[in-house]
Each structure stands twice: as structure tokens, then as C-alpha cells.
Design a protein around this motif. Structure first.
Motif, PDB file in Angstrom:
ATOM      1  N   PHE A   1       0.846  -1.195   0.000  1.00 10.50           N
ATOM      2  CA  PHE A   1       0.000   0.000   0.000  1.00 10.50           C
ATOM      3  C   PHE A   1       0.885   1.250   0.000  1.00 10.50           C
ATOM      4  CE2 PHE A   1      -2.287   3.335   2.244  1.00 10.50           C
ATOM      5  CZ  PHE A   1      -3.616   3.224   1.836  1.00 10.50           C
ATOM      6  N   GLY A   2       1.877   1.253   0.874  1.00 11.87           N
ATOM      7  CA  GLY A   2       2.770   2.401   0.962  1.00 11.87           C
ATOM      8  C   GLY A   2       3.631   2.567  -0.273  1.00 11.87           C
ATOM      9  N   TRP A   3       4.220   1.455  -0.744  1.00 11.49           N
ATOM     10  CA  TRP A   3       5.073   1.533  -1.933  1.00 11.49           C
ATOM     11  C   TRP A   3       4.283   2.058  -3.133  1.00 11.49           C
ATOM     12  CZ3 TRP A   3       8.055  -3.778  -1.833  1.00 11.49           C
ATOM     13  CH2 TRP A   3       9.073  -3.691  -0.878  1.00 11.49           C
ATOM     14  N   SER A   4       3.089   1.513  -3.334  1.00 17.56           N
ATOM     15  CA  SER A   4       2.298   1.899  -4.495  1.00 17.56           C
ATOM     16  C   SER A   4       1.882   3.366  -4.400  1.00 17.56           C
ATOM     17  CB  SER A   4       1.057   1.007  -4.611  1.00 17.56           C
ATOM     18  OG  SER A   4       0.342   1.292  -5.779  1.00 17.56           O
ATOM     19  N   GLY A   5       1.460   3.803  -3.217  1.00 17.88           N
ATOM     20  CA  GLY A   5       1.089   5.204  -3.043  1.00 17.88           C
ATOM     21  C   GLY A   5       2.257   6.133  -3.281  1.00 17.88           C
ATOM     22  N   LYS A   6       3.420   5.774  -2.761  1.00 17.49           N
ATOM     23  CA  LYS A   6       4.617   6.595  -2.949  1.00 17.49           C
ATOM     24  C   LYS A   6       4.985   6.679  -4.428  1.00 17.49           C
ATOM     25  CE  LYS A   6       8.585   8.552  -1.579  1.00 17.49           C
ATOM     26  NZ  LYS A   6       8.662   9.875  -0.957  1.00 17.49           N
ATOM     27  N   ALA A   7       4.966   5.537  -5.124  1.00 21.86           N
ATOM     28  CA  ALA A   7       5.312   5.522  -6.541  1.00 21.86           C
ATOM     29  C   ALA A   7       4.312   6.328  -7.352  1.00 21.86           C
ATOM     30  CB  ALA A   7       5.373   4.083  -7.057  1.00 21.86           C
ATOM     31  N   TYR A   8       3.027   6.181  -7.034  1.00 24.86           N
ATOM     32  CA  TYR A   8       1.975   6.918  -7.743  1.00 24.86           C
ATOM     33  C   TYR A   8       2.214   8.422  -7.633  1.00 24.86           C
ATOM     34  CZ  TYR A   8      -2.780   8.616  -8.805  1.00 24.86           C
ATOM     35  OH  TYR A   8      -3.861   9.277  -9.326  1.00 24.86           O
ATOM     36  N   LEU A   9       2.526   8.876  -6.438  1.00 20.92           N
ATOM     37  CA  LEU A   9       2.715  10.306  -6.229  1.00 20.92           C
ATOM     38  C   LEU A   9       3.998  10.806  -6.888  1.00 20.92           C
ATOM     39  CD1 LEU A   9       1.524  10.444  -2.528  1.00 20.92           C
ATOM     40  CD2 LEU A   9       0.346  11.453  -4.494  1.00 20.92           C
ATOM     41  N   GLU A  10       5.058  10.000  -6.847  1.00 22.44           N
ATOM     42  CA  GLU A  10       6.314  10.424  -7.471  1.00 22.44           C
ATOM     43  C   GLU A  10       6.153  10.590  -8.968  1.00 22.44           C
ATOM     44  OE1 GLU A  10       9.836   8.274  -6.696  1.00 22.44           O
ATOM     45  OE2 GLU A  10      10.090   9.133  -4.704  1.00 22.44           O
ATOM     46  N   VAL A  11       5.413   9.670  -9.597  1.00 25.69           N
ATOM     47  CA  VAL A  11       5.186   9.776 -11.034  1.00 25.69           C
ATOM     48  C   VAL A  11       4.498  11.090 -11.370  1.00 25.69           C
ATOM     49  CG1 VAL A  11       3.832   8.801 -12.945  1.00 25.69           C
ATOM     50  CG2 VAL A  11       5.201   7.306 -11.489  1.00 25.69           C
ATOM     51  N   ARG A  12       3.683  11.581 -10.444  1.00 24.54           N
ATOM     52  CA  ARG A  12       2.931  12.825 -10.663  1.00 24.54           C
ATOM     53  C   ARG A  12       3.620  14.028 -10.022  1.00 24.54           C
ATOM     54  NH1 ARG A  12       0.553   8.411 -10.986  1.00 24.54           N
ATOM     55  NH2 ARG A  12      -1.180   8.053 -12.427  1.00 24.54           N
ATOM     56  N   ALA A  13       4.949  13.912  -9.867  1.00 20.07           N
ATOM     57  CA  ALA A  13       5.799  15.018  -9.409  1.00 20.07           C
ATOM     58  C   ALA A  13       5.517  15.449  -7.978  1.00 20.07           C
ATOM     59  CB  ALA A  13       5.682  16.210 -10.359  1.00 20.07           C
ATOM     60  N   VAL A  14       4.912  14.578  -7.168  1.00 23.79           N
ATOM     61  CA  VAL A  14       4.720  14.860  -5.737  1.00 23.79           C
ATOM     62  C   VAL A  14       5.764  14.027  -5.001  1.00 23.79           C
ATOM     63  CG1 VAL A  14       3.127  14.850  -3.794  1.00 23.79           C
ATOM     64  CG2 VAL A  14       2.266  15.226  -6.121  1.00 23.79           C
ATOM     65  N   ARG A  15       6.931  14.640  -4.755  1.00 24.00           N
ATOM     66  CA  ARG A  15       8.064  13.876  -4.226  1.00 24.00           C
ATOM     67  C   ARG A  15       8.344  14.167  -2.759  1.00 24.00           C
ATOM     68  NH1 ARG A  15       9.586  15.563  -9.477  1.00 24.00           N
ATOM     69  NH2 ARG A  15       9.515  13.805 -10.920  1.00 24.00           N
ATOM     70  N   ASP A  16       7.452  14.914  -2.119  1.00 17.08           N
ATOM     71  CA  ASP A  16       7.669  15.249  -0.708  1.00 17.08           C
ATOM     72  C   ASP A  16       6.621  14.590   0.184  1.00 17.08           C
ATOM     73  OD1 ASP A  16       5.469  16.671  -1.522  1.00 17.08           O
ATOM     74  OD2 ASP A  16       6.171  18.639  -0.839  1.00 17.08           O
ATOM     75  N   ALA A  17       5.973  13.542  -0.302  1.00 15.07           N
ATOM     76  CA  ALA A  17       4.822  12.985   0.416  1.00 15.07           C
ATOM     77  C   ALA A  17       5.226  11.949   1.459  1.00 15.07           C
ATOM     78  CB  ALA A  17       3.841  12.360  -0.571  1.00 15.07           C
ATOM     79  N   GLU A  18       4.519  11.980   2.570  1.00 15.67           N
ATOM     80  CA  GLU A  18       4.496  10.896   3.546  1.00 15.67           C
ATOM     81  C   GLU A  18       3.050  10.420   3.649  1.00 15.67           C
ATOM     82  OE1 GLU A  18       7.103  11.095   7.229  1.00 15.67           O
ATOM     83  OE2 GLU A  18       6.790  13.224   6.786  1.00 15.67           O
ATOM     84  N   LEU A  19       2.877   9.146   3.981  1.00 14.41           N
ATOM     85  CA  LEU A  19       1.533   8.599   4.085  1.00 14.41           C
ATOM     86  C   LEU A  19       1.303   8.047   5.485  1.00 14.41           C
ATOM     87  CD1 LEU A  19       1.316   6.588   0.721  1.00 14.41           C
ATOM     88  CD2 LEU A  19       0.725   8.974   1.140  1.00 14.41           C
ATOM     89  N   GLY A  20       0.104   8.218   5.974  1.00 15.80           N
ATOM     90  CA  GLY A  20      -0.256   7.682   7.287  1.00 15.80           C
ATOM     91  C   GLY A  20      -1.711   7.251   7.292  1.00 15.80           C
ATOM     92  N   ILE A  21      -2.030   6.283   8.147  1.00 13.10           N
ATOM     93  CA  ILE A  21      -3.408   5.807   8.284  1.00 13.10           C
ATOM     94  C   ILE A  21      -3.988   6.378   9.570  1.00 13.10           C
ATOM     95  CG2 ILE A  21      -4.928   3.807   8.453  1.00 13.10           C
ATOM     96  CD1 ILE A  21      -3.560   4.075   5.784  1.00 13.10           C
ATOM     97  N   GLN A  22      -5.199   6.940   9.472  1.00 11.45           N
ATOM     98  CA  GLN A  22      -5.881   7.507  10.633  1.00 11.45           C
ATOM     99  C   GLN A  22      -7.259   6.862  10.771  1.00 11.45           C
ATOM    100  OE1 GLN A  22      -5.833  11.806   9.871  1.00 11.45           O
ATOM    101  NE2 GLN A  22      -3.793  11.971  10.794  1.00 11.45           N
ATOM    102  N   GLY A  23      -8.047   7.347  11.715  1.00  7.30           N
ATOM    103  CA  GLY A  23      -9.410   6.873  11.876  1.00  7.30           C
ATOM    104  C   GLY A  23      -9.502   5.552  12.610  1.00  7.30           C
ATOM    105  N   SER A  24     -10.658   4.897  12.501  1.00 10.76           N
ATOM    106  CA  SER A  24     -10.933   3.700  13.295  1.00 10.76           C
ATOM    107  C   SER A  24     -10.046   2.521  12.926  1.00 10.76           C
ATOM    108  CB  SER A  24     -12.401   3.301  13.143  1.00 10.76           C
ATOM    109  OG  SER A  24     -12.720   3.028  11.791  1.00 10.76           O
ATOM    110  N   ALA A  25      -9.370   2.573  11.769  1.00 10.72           N
ATOM    111  CA  ALA A  25      -8.451   1.490  11.413  1.00 10.72           C
ATOM    112  C   ALA A  25      -7.275   1.421  12.373  1.00 10.72           C
ATOM    113  CB  ALA A  25      -7.938   1.677   9.984  1.00 10.72           C
TER     114      ALA A  25
END
Length: 704
Positions: free
Chosen positions: A581-605
Motif C-alpha cells: 500500500f505504501g510503496w504503491s502510493g509513494k510511486a503513484y505520487l512520485e510519477v505525478r511530481a509529488v516527491r515530498d509525500a508521507e503517508l499515514g493511516i488515521q481513523g478507526s483502522a
């Protein structure tokens, strides 16, 4: 203890045992980059002594008296190997702490359920050291068919690390270890003991005292260090390519193997299984080559022997003959040469041995890799050796005074050599036009390079080819993705990457290729809803507690601390999917020139209960997943687009239109593929990690 590996010391060893290191006519080959092996020697693994107490504590819950919970240990080790931080040394310590009666069962189960392929673990030296320990545990003692199948995954990986160019370059310098077991009425024997040492090397010593007394072993012993060194013990790097000469097997075959496989042969000597169905090579560890088995070659053989074929006919038949050779594993020389080897040497003492050597080179390379896997480099290597040998034979035949059947036979040998040359040229052209699957190095002057998900695999892009380079060869993108290309998303990513490469956007092609590789790992992983490791263990009959769809113990109270301790949120079938999930999200964003992203899960999960409703996760409904994307770039775009921002984050989860405005229209649907039951993913954009933690202190950060 003599250590044979690429080093300054090895040059000194070669000065002492020059002929055994491959020198000719008393000269010593001191080109260290080509000495004995081309792969760098393995570094000494991290010592496990400091981890022994921790390993014993780890195993304690799985022991009740003399009874061990083998499935439980395997489950726990698989979970460790799926964790973001790889604890390869700790896993080695655990295997070392296991009783010998169960270490093979545990390791075979672990290898069978590795969370990532053996080739990925093998990208690091510590990973390879762990794999070697697994192999050693599985291949000693009474080896079951299942254990051998798992062990062969590891030894096949070791074999594959040697490129075809390196294999051929080392052929004249290989060490050949003769093996002939002890018998009641048998005086001539050659037996050794080989063990994996704590320093990661293979320790070997011959325990037969009569090996040097028999002529049958002399040629092999001439390739080895001195007898005093062999009897006292030598150490070999597990990467080192060696050979075993099996005198207990019909036709006394010689097989090329990594030094690691000598442990297997040592065990077979001890268990007296060499030459039986339990032998490693009898179960298909190597490809092996047979005699005539294809219709095209069988039909051609009679015409060649009768002298009824023209050079033009041989050239025209090359595609059909090659297809038969690949399908049936037919040896080079199977038509004529192999049945007349003595005549060839006796009649043509100069040209004959060169021709036989070229044929043997082709068969050794094909026996190790398989005809079908010879890429452009391998095919060229064989042609480069066979071409001059065939020319030499042709010149010798033209001046020889032969008549009758002998003249026909000499012509038939020439025709067979020419046929194989034509086949090799055809196969080389075919491989080159379809992409060189056997390349041993990255393309020269690649336009862009990129590491895959921050790991050791590297993407190389030119206008015509996208290669993914591990240790010794660089297969193209299609080969790496493999069956994952059946996934529509992966197929589109591959097509887009190739289009970008052809259009000159090498950097974009590299990023798209990374997406395809990551997503292909998901596409080829167990299907959503597949049993967890504990469920799989329960299916084997081991007592297990019930497991809910979220991976939490069914019916038991769960806290945010429990979720944090297990290392992945609710809603994910297992930890590996969280990583993907993290790898795919990171790669998706990098392809679209968003190279400063971090991802986190919030909420009831992660908090277990909804913030407003207070209801438990999945209580009477399918809960969604709240994804926090921390990116100043996206946050700035959101403000500029008029998307409401408050307290450092978008006020609400992004709507489809807002996601499209930010250039991430399908990020949510894309990531929902990694969740059980295809849960929806809600995206909120944050300016900083501090803003995300202020909103949700239990935020679980995604690792990649």
C-alpha cells in the motif's frame, strides 16, 4: 584452513598451486578479477552470538516440555520477515537455537511462505547469509521431497547469480570435486565433508585417504588445491562456481554447482543417497540435456550421416532444429559428434579436441541455464568458441586424405557444427529482436536510472529498452513483471513506461516502471481474502484461535495500542499488503511530481472505534480507511485551487473532483486494491506531520 576466494591472498595461493588455479605451461593467471570467480566474495555475516539469548526467549513460548509448536515458530518467523525492518541476523540466530530434529521442518515451512521472493531477499548480503542457513538446515539429514523443493529455490537462486559470461570465463578454471562413495568391496573412494561455517564460508575436507592412489581421480585432483590442503580443510565462498564428478551415477556426469551445493553432496555421501531418486539433480535442480528427441533433428541426422544435405538446406532448417533442441533439451553433438569422439581425436589430433571443447562448452552452458534461457550474451559466447573450431575442422578436413565412409563421417561432423552455428545465429537474432533476456550488464549510456522503492534493484532506461538490474543480469521490464502483467493496471503501466521511453522521457519511464514492478508484486501475491498464515496453519491441523477478517482475534477487546503493536492497521489482510500500500502510493505520487509525500493511516483502522459514533471498526458496516497524505506540494495546490484548508489540512476528505484538481484522481481507488473486501479510501491532505499528529495522535505511518 585454505580460503579460496577473490583476494590478494588468492594470488599467493595460485603461485603455490599454479596449475590447480588454471595456469597453462607453468604460467600463473594473476588477473584477480577473473580468478576462480567473478562475483565478489560474500562479506562475513553479522555475528549471531549476541542474539542467542534473544533467540531463546523468542522460542520459549513455542515449547512445552519436549514438544515444539513448529507451525507457530514458522508463523512468527514469516511475520518477522514481512516487517519493515529486516532482522535476517536474528532469524539466523533462531534457526541456530532450534533442535536439529525440527530445524528442517521450520525452515522449509518458512521458505515455502516467504513474504517476498528469494531473489529479493538475496539483494543484500545479510539476506543471502540467512538463505544459506535455511539451505543448510533443510538439506542435511533425511531430506524429504518437500524440503528439497524448498532448498532448490535457494540453490537455484545462487546458480542464477552467475552470468553466462562469467560462467564461460571460469570454465577452464573450475575446481572439480570427485565423489565416489564407500562400498563393501570397493577400494577406490572419494568422499568429503562440507559444512556451512559461522563466517558464511563452506568448509570442506576429504576424509577418504586413498583418493590420490587411483588414476580415475587424477584429472579431477589436478584442478584442486594440494592434497594436504584438501585433507586438512579448505574454505570456499558460497558464490564460487565449482563442479562435482559423480562416479556413483551412470555415465559419471560432471555438474556445475555453486559451492553452497557441496553441503548437499556431503549429506548425500553420508546418507548414501547419491545415484538414487533422492539425488538433487535427479529431481531437476539443473536442466540436464538428452540425446535426440525431436523430429526435426532425428530426420536430419540420417541425411547428415549420408552426406545428402547442402549448406543452404542446413541454413533453412535452423529454426525448426533450434525449436527441437530447446523443447527436448538436445545436446550439441547429438547427431554425429558425440558418437564418434574417439575417432574425431584420433583422426584429427589438432582440430578435433578444439571442436569437442567447443561442443562441451555449449553443453555445459545449456546444461546449467537451459537452451531457452541463453540470451544474446550466452549465444554469442558459444558462437565465438564454436566458429573458429568449426573453421579449423573444415580446413583440416580439406587437407586430410580420407575416403569412403571416413570422408562422409568427417563431412557429417562439419555439417553438424555448421548446423549448430546456424541455430545459434538464428537464436541470437531472435533474442536481440525480442529483447535481450540474458544481458549481463546494464545498457551502455542509459538515459535514466532509478532505484525501485528505495531498494537495491535499479531501473535502467534507454529509448529501446527498460531493464531492471539486480546482481548479475538485467532482464527487461516484461520479464521482471511476469504474470503480473495480466493485471490491467500493471499492463497499462508497462505500456505507458515503454511509450515514455520511446518519447524520450526516460525519467518518467523509470517512475512508471517502478509503479509496474511494485503493483506486479501485488498482482502476483495471494489473492485478497486468502488465508492468513495462522489460518493456513490451522488448515494443516494445528490448534489455532479464530481469526477475524481484520486479522484481530475474533470476539476479543482490541485497543489502539494492540493495533500499533502488531504493526499494521485494521482492514488490511496482512502486514505485507500494508507495505505494498505504501510503496504503491509513494510511486503513484512520485510519477505525478509529488516527491515530498508521507503517508499515514488515521481513523478507526488505528483507533479501533469511530471518533464520532464510537462504534468499533466494521461494526454492522464496512469501515473505510482514512489516508493522511502529508505533502506541502499538494497542500499548496489545494490552497491555490480554493479547496478549504484548516489547521494545516484540508477540512474534509477530498471529493473525486478535488482529487482530480490536485492531479491524483485515482489514488484512492488504486490503493483500495490492497485492502480486504475493497474498502474505500478517504484522502485528507496535510501540510506537515505535526498537523497530522495534532488531528490523530494514533496515526500509523506507512513504511516503504
Amino acid at each position: 584452513m585454505l580460503v579460496l576466494q577473490r583476494s590478494a591472498g588468492n594470488a599467493a595461493v595460485c603461485r603455490l598451486v599454479a596449475q590447480r588455479c588454471g595456469a597453462r605451461d607453468g604460467e600463473v593467471d594473476l588477473d584477480e578479477d577473473r580468478q576462480l570467480q567473478r562475483l565478489s566474495p560474500e562479506p562475513t555475516p553479522v555475528p549471531i552470538d549476541p542474539l542467542r539469548a534473544q533467540a531463546r526467549a523468542f522460542l520459549a513460548p513455542y515449547r512445552a516440555g519436549i514438544v515444539w509448536d513448529v507451525d507457530g515458530i514458522a508463523d512468527a518467523l514469516v511475520a518477522r520477515l514481512a516487517a519493515p525492518v529486516k532482522e535476517y541476523a536474528f532469524v539466523r540466530a533462531v534457526i541456530a537455537a532450534l533442535p536439529s530434529a525440527i530445524e528442517d521442518n521450520v525452515t522449509a515451512d518458512v521458505v515455502n511462505r516467504l513474504p517476498v521472493p528469494v531473489s529479493v531477499i538475496g539483494l543484500s548480503s545479510e539476506g543471502r547469509a540467512m538463505l544459506d542457513v535455511f539451505y543448510d538446515a533443510m538439506i542435511t539429514g533425511d531430506v524429504s521431497k518437500f524440503e528439497r523443493e524448498q532448498a532448490n529455490k535457494i540453490i537455484s537462486y545462487r546458480m542464477g547469480r552467475v552470468s553466462q559470461a562469467e560462467f564461460v570465463a571460469g570454465m577452464d578454471r573450475r575446481m572439480i570435486f570427485p565423489i565416489r562413495n564407500i562400498g563393501v568391496t570397493r577400494l577406490a573412494s572419494a568422499t568429503f565433508t562440507a559444512e556451512l561455517q559461522t563466517n558464511g564460508k563452506i568448509g570442506l575436507h576429504y576424509n577418504s585417504v586413498v583418493v590420490t592412489q587411483y588414476d580415475m581421480f587424477k584429472a579431477d585432483l589436478a584442478t584442486l588445491p594440494s592434497w594436504s590442503q584438501l585433507s586438512n580443510g579448505i574454505e570456499l565462498d558460497p558464490n564460487l562456481m565449482v563442479a562435482v564428478h559423480l562416479f556413483d551415477v551412470e555415465d559419471h556426469p560432471i555438474y556445475d554447482v555453486p559451492a553452497l551445493a557441496l553441503i548437499d553432496y556431503s549429506n548425500q555421501i553420508k546418507e548414501r543417497t547419491l545415484g538414487t531418486a533422492k539425488s538433487a539433480f535427479m529431481l531437476g535442480l539443473t536442466v540436464g540435456l538428452g540425446g535426440l528427441g525431436g523430429g526435426s533433428l532425428e530426420g536430419l541426422q540420417e541425411r547428415v550421416l549420408a552426406g545428402e544435405v547442402s549448406k543452404a538446406y542446413l541454413w533453412g532448417a535452423r529454426a525448426l532444429v533450434w525449436a527441437d533442441r530447446v523443447q527436448f533439451g538436445i545436446q550439441a553433438g547429438a547427431m554425429v559428434v558425440n558418437d564418434h569422439r574417439d575417432w574425431i581425436v584420433d583422426t584429427f589430433p589438432d582440430a578435433g579436441p578444439h571442436l569437442l571443447d567447443a561442443m562441451d562448452t555449449a553443453n555445459r552452458l545449456a546444461g546449467y541455464y537451459g537452451w531457452a534461457r541463453l540470451g544474446v550474451d550466452g549465444l554469442r559466447l558459444v558462437r565465438a568458441k564454436l566458429g573458429p573450431a568449426a573453421d579449423g575442422w573444415r580446413s583440416a578436413r580439406a587437407t586430410a586424405k580420407l575416403g569412403g565412409d571416413q570422408a562422409k563421417l568427417a563431412r557429417a561432423v562439419e555439417d553438424e557444427a555448421d548446423t549448430l552455428l546456424a541455430e545459434l545465429q538464428y537464436a541470437e537474432e531472435k533474442a536481440a529482436s525480442g529483447g535481450d533476456r540474458g544481458s549481463v550488464s546494464p545498457p551502455i549510456a542509459s538515459k535514466a536510472k532509478k532505484s525501485v522503492a528505495g531498494g537495491e534493484k535499479e531501473i535502467h532506461v534507454t529509448e529501446n529498452r527498460i531493464e531492471i538490474c539486480p546482481v548479475q543480469r538485467c532482464p527487461d521490464l516484461d520479464e521482471v513483471v511476469g504474470s503480473g502483467s495480466t493485471d490491467p493496471t500493471v499492463a497499462k503501466e508497462i505500456a505507458d513506461a515503454k511509450s515514455a521511453a520511446k518519447a524520450g522521457d526516460a525519467a518518467g519511464a523509470a517512475r512508471l516502471a517502478e509503479e509496474a514492478i511494485i503493483d506486479a508484486g501485488v498482482a502476483t501475491s495471494p489473492a485478497k481474502g486468502a488465508p492468513t498464515t495462522r489460518a493456513a496453519a490451522a488448515a494443516k491441523g494445528a490448534p489455532r484461535g479464530k481469526v477475524s477478517a481484520t486479522g484481530a482475534p475474533a470476539g476479543s477487546p482490541l485497543t489502539p495500542a494492540d493495533v500499533a503493536a502488531r504493526g499494521y492497521p485494521l482492514g488490511f489482510p496482512r502486514r505485507q499488503q500494508f507495505v505494498y500500500f505504501g510503496w504503491s502510493g509513494k510511486a503513484y505520487l512520485e510519477v505525478r511530481a509529488v516527491r515530498d509525500a508521507e503517508l499515514g493511516i488515521q481513523g478507526s483502522a488505528v483507533t479501533v472505534r469511530g471518533a464520532s459514533s464510537g462504534k468499533p471498526f466494521d461494526d454492522g458496516r464496512l469501515s473505510d480507511i482514512d489516508l493522511a497524505v502529508i505533502s506541502p506540494t499538494l497542500a499548496g495546490k489545494a490552497r491555490a485551487a480554493g479547496i478549504p484548508v484548516r489547521d494545516g489540512h484540508t477540512r474534509f476528505a477530498l471529493s473525486p473532483d478535488q482529487a482530480t484538481t490536485l492531479g491524483i484522481p485515482d489514488l484512492g481507488p488504486r490503493l483500495s486494491r490492497f485492502l480486504d473486501r475493497g474498502r474505500p479510501v478517504n484522502i485528507m491532505v496535510f501540510e506537515s506531520r505535526a498537523a497530522a499528529l495534532a488531528k490523530e495522535p494514533w496515526t500509523m505511518w506507512v513504511w516503504w
